[in-house]
Design a protein around this motif. Structure first.
Motif, short mmCIF file in Angstrom:
data_model
loop_
_atom_site.label_atom_id
_atom_site.label_comp_id
_atom_site.label_asym_id
_atom_site.label_seq_id
_atom_site.Cartn_x
_atom_site.Cartn_y
_atom_site.Cartn_z
N UNK A 139 0.81 -1.21 0.00
CA UNK A 139 0.00 0.00 0.00
C UNK A 139 0.85 1.27 0.00
N UNK A 140 2.16 1.13 0.18
CA UNK A 140 3.05 2.29 0.22
C UNK A 140 3.20 2.85 -1.20
N UNK A 141 2.84 4.11 -1.45
CA UNK A 141 2.92 4.64 -2.82
C UNK A 141 4.35 4.90 -3.29
N UNK A 142 5.21 5.34 -2.37
CA UNK A 142 6.61 5.62 -2.70
C UNK A 142 7.50 5.09 -1.57
N UNK A 143 8.35 4.13 -1.90
CA UNK A 143 9.25 3.55 -0.91
C UNK A 143 10.69 3.76 -1.34
N UNK A 144 11.49 4.46 -0.55
CA UNK A 144 12.88 4.70 -0.93
C UNK A 144 13.85 3.61 -0.50
N UNK A 145 13.39 2.69 0.39
CA UNK A 145 14.36 1.76 0.99
C UNK A 145 13.62 0.57 1.59
N UNK A 146 14.15 -0.63 1.31
CA UNK A 146 13.63 -1.87 1.90
C UNK A 146 14.77 -2.54 2.65
N UNK A 147 14.48 -2.98 3.87
CA UNK A 147 15.49 -3.66 4.69
C UNK A 147 15.07 -5.10 4.94
N UNK A 148 16.04 -6.01 4.92
CA UNK A 148 15.78 -7.39 5.28
C UNK A 148 16.87 -7.88 6.24
N UNK A 149 16.63 -9.05 6.81
CA UNK A 149 17.52 -9.58 7.84
C UNK A 149 18.54 -10.54 7.24
N UNK A 150 19.75 -10.57 7.81
CA UNK A 150 20.70 -11.64 7.52
C UNK A 150 21.34 -12.07 8.83
N UNK A 151 21.59 -13.38 8.94
CA UNK A 151 22.12 -13.91 10.19
C UNK A 151 23.61 -14.16 10.20
N UNK A 152 24.20 -14.45 9.03
CA UNK A 152 25.63 -14.74 8.96
C UNK A 152 26.14 -14.32 7.58
N UNK A 153 27.42 -14.54 7.35
CA UNK A 153 28.03 -14.10 6.09
C UNK A 153 27.46 -14.82 4.87
N UNK A 154 27.10 -16.08 5.04
CA UNK A 154 26.52 -16.83 3.92
C UNK A 154 25.17 -16.25 3.54
N UNK A 155 24.35 -15.93 4.54
CA UNK A 155 23.05 -15.35 4.26
C UNK A 155 23.19 -13.93 3.72
N UNK A 156 24.17 -13.21 4.22
CA UNK A 156 24.43 -11.87 3.68
C UNK A 156 24.77 -11.94 2.21
N UNK A 157 25.62 -12.89 1.84
CA UNK A 157 25.98 -13.05 0.44
C UNK A 157 24.75 -13.33 -0.42
N UNK A 158 23.83 -14.14 0.11
CA UNK A 158 22.62 -14.47 -0.65
C UNK A 158 21.73 -13.25 -0.82
N UNK A 159 21.42 -12.54 0.27
CA UNK A 159 20.49 -11.42 0.13
C UNK A 159 21.09 -10.30 -0.71
N UNK A 160 22.41 -10.19 -0.73
CA UNK A 160 23.05 -9.27 -1.67
C UNK A 160 22.83 -9.72 -3.11
N UNK A 161 22.89 -11.03 -3.33
CA UNK A 161 22.81 -11.57 -4.70
C UNK A 161 21.43 -11.37 -5.32
N UNK A 162 20.39 -11.20 -4.52
CA UNK A 162 19.05 -11.03 -5.08
C UNK A 162 18.66 -9.56 -5.21
N UNK A 163 19.62 -8.68 -5.02
CA UNK A 163 19.35 -7.25 -5.18
C UNK A 163 18.89 -6.98 -6.62
N UNK A 164 17.73 -6.41 -6.82
CA UNK A 164 17.21 -6.20 -8.19
C UNK A 164 18.05 -5.20 -8.98
N UNK A 165 17.97 -5.30 -10.29
CA UNK A 165 18.61 -4.33 -11.17
C UNK A 165 18.04 -2.95 -10.89
N UNK A 166 18.92 -1.97 -10.85
CA UNK A 166 18.50 -0.61 -10.55
C UNK A 166 18.61 -0.24 -9.09
#
Length: 267
Positions: A139-166
């Protein structure tokens, strides 16, 4: 001549426990009285950013939040400098939902979430519980930033890898941020400078981490507190001998901006 001083909050002005020392408060007051505007430039959202501004008595100035996305004006209307393209936003939220990931989304007035558990301690530390708004993030019309959780370096690497183009990502203390390319603290600060008619060469800034680099690289003078990360240490003009817990902001003000050795000796 320095006309404006941009100050990061977490691990820079704010001590452990989200406390601002009386020495840093006084130094900011002294700098303001000398005619230099003090502007907060933080990743924090409106509710806690507003609390800090009022505590420091800086409500007459415009300030920068959400890592440059929000220009906060307590005397007028807030402004987003940049936000995530709608299609990109929808696709990112659908993916995070499909993986049952915890996340929250910045909106006008705070942080909207659908469910948070592991993220809650970080959110309450960096933003306070009052910033959280439970609801449908679509429902948010304009969102400048989305945050998600990571627990360790392996998970950090994964959530970085799914960063969308742009978009690009930054990570700190278990929270990964997705933001539009081109959005950074200086992009918000630039709007403030335009409003005040101040050239970036007449701006000093202080910070501690990677998210401060665009300010460091664009402002006329940059300081990093001694507890800074390697990115800030490399980019800053001056790495201070004081940390956020040792009045680093006051040290920079009295040593380099006001050049007041008497007051410097007392902090």
């Amino acid at each position: 001549m320095i006309k404006l001083f941009a100050v990061d909050l977490d691990d820079t002005l704010l001590r452990d426990g989200n406390i601002i020392s009386k020495e840093d408060k006084q130094a900011i007051r002294d700098l303001e009285e000398s005619g230099v505007k003090v502007v907060i430039a933080s990743g924090r959202s409106e509710p806690t950013l507003k609390d800090v501004i009022l505590e420091l008595g800086l409500e007459k100035n415009k300030h920068v939040g959400v890592n440059g996305a929000l220009v906060l004006d307590l005397n007028g209307k807030n402004e987003f400098s940049k936000y995530i393209d709608r299609d990109t936003y929808v696709n990112l939220i659908e993916r995070l939902r499909s993986e049952n990931r915890e996340f929250f989304c910045y909106c006008d007035g705070g942080l909207m979430y659908e469910h948070v558990d592991k993220l809650r301690p970080q959110v309450e530390y960096f933003h306070s519980a009052k910033a959280l708004i439970k609801g449908d993030v679509m429902s948010i019309p304009q969102c400048p930033r989305v945050n998600t959780y990571y627990g360790d370096e392996e998970e950090l690497s994964y959530v970085r890898s799914i960063c969308p183009e742009g978009l690009y990502s930054t990570a700190n203390s278990g929270i990964l941020d997705y933001m539009p390319i081109g959005l950074n603290k200086f992009s918000g600060l630039e709007l403030v400078l335009k409003e005040y008619g101040i050239d970036k060469k007449d701006v000093a800034c202080i910070g501690d981490q990677e998210s401060d680099l665009d300010m460091f690289n664009n402002c006329g003078y940059s300081f990093a507190v001694s507890n800074c990360d390697d990115f800030a240490r490399e980019a800053a003009d001056i790495v201070l001998p004081r940390s956020h817990n040792e009045n680093g902001v006051a040290y920079a003000i009295y040593k380099y901006l006001l050049k007041d050795e008497d007051k410097l000796s007392k902090i």
